[in-house]
Design an enzyme around this catalytic site. Structure first.
Site, short mmCIF file in Angstrom:
data_model
loop_
_atom_site.label_atom_id
_atom_site.label_comp_id
_atom_site.label_asym_id
_atom_site.label_seq_id
_atom_site.Cartn_x
_atom_site.Cartn_y
_atom_site.Cartn_z
N CYS A 157 2.23 -4.85 7.22
CA CYS A 157 2.09 -4.76 5.55
C CYS A 157 3.38 -3.99 4.92
CB CYS A 157 0.96 -3.87 5.23
SG CYS A 157 -0.80 -4.36 5.85
N HIS A 163 0.86 -1.22 0.12
CA HIS A 163 -0.02 -0.09 0.13
C HIS A 163 0.96 1.40 -0.02
CE1 HIS A 163 0.86 0.89 4.26
NE2 HIS A 163 0.24 -0.54 4.57
#
Length: 244
Positions: free
Chosen positions: A161, A153
């Site tokens: 992440c 992202h």
């Protein structure tokens, strides 16, 4: 009866192809995706042409935690071997080397995954979700909650992440959209603790000996791609990956 069967089959195939070709159009209805295409697609097309990629292509993503690098590999759909197209640095990192074991441990997973979600309304600008946890992750987590919602992202913050900034996720998101729109229904994302050469393996096992069996298993997939420049078929067995 046969003609009826063929008509139904053609209808299913036509619907599938229509949905496939409409994926990009659907994504472009979102402002952030439209903006990403406006900012990045022309320059990406020039780079693709320079790399002799002029038609529909497939995408493979490899991530390396120790090196903090995200590699983008592409191949035209009529070719067999992938070529390295771009490398993006992680702009932030959490956890240590080793697989994700449970919710909240801040670990970036390690293993063989694929993209399952395109999120044009992400809290992190744009994001691509992977199929963590897979069956091996679930087995490893035992009675613990394994966690979920693992994405590549934008922005520059993470609790497990892979963030690469808003600017860079625009490029990756556009390339993933093009690959998906061109017929690649499953985009592989392989996350490694490090580039698993024998030298690196010995180096990091001195610090993390508990991961020896797991990392040696991951190395088989790593070596396959390094040798053939093709993504192996990954089979999830009871407690290990198998490759074809």
């Amino acid at each position: 009866m046969k003609s009826y069967f063929y008509i139904i089959l053609l209808m299913i195939m036509s619907t599938s192809l229509l949905a496939q070709s409409n994926f990009k159009a659907q994504q472009l209805t979102f402002e952030r995706v439209k903006q990403a295409y406006g900012e990045k697609w022309n320059s990406l097309q020039k780079e693709l042409k320079k790399d002799q990629i002029t038609g529909k292509f497939s995408l493979y993503i490899a991530a390396y935690k120790a090196e903090r690098k995200l590699e983008i590999w592409l191949k035209e759909n009529n070719q067999k071997q992938y070529k390295l197209f771009k490398v993006y640095p992680f702009c932030q990192h959490s956890g240590v080397l080793g697989p994700k074991l449970k919710e909240g441990d801040l670990q970036i997973p390690e293993g063989f995954y694929y993209i399952t979600a395109f999120n044009p309304l992400s809290n992190f600008h744009l994001s691509l979700g992977i199929n963590y946890p897979n069956s091996i992750d679930l087995l490893r987590s035992a009675n613990e909650k394994p966690g979920s919602d693992i994405y590549i992202h934008g922005k520059c913050e993470t609790v497990g992440c892979i963030p690469i900034t808003d600017d860079k996720i625009k490029e990756v998101y556009v390339l993933a959209t093009e690959a998906r729109n061109g017929g690649q229904n499953q985009i592989p994302v392989h996350i490694y603790p490090f580039k698993i050469t024998d030298t690196n393996l010995n180096k990091y096992l001195a610090q993390f000996p508990q991961h020896k069996a797991f990392w040696i298993n991951l190395q088989q997939g790593y070596n396959y791609f390094e040798k053939y420049r093709r993504v192996p078929q990954v089979i999830e067995l009871t407690n290990a990956y198998q490759f074809k």
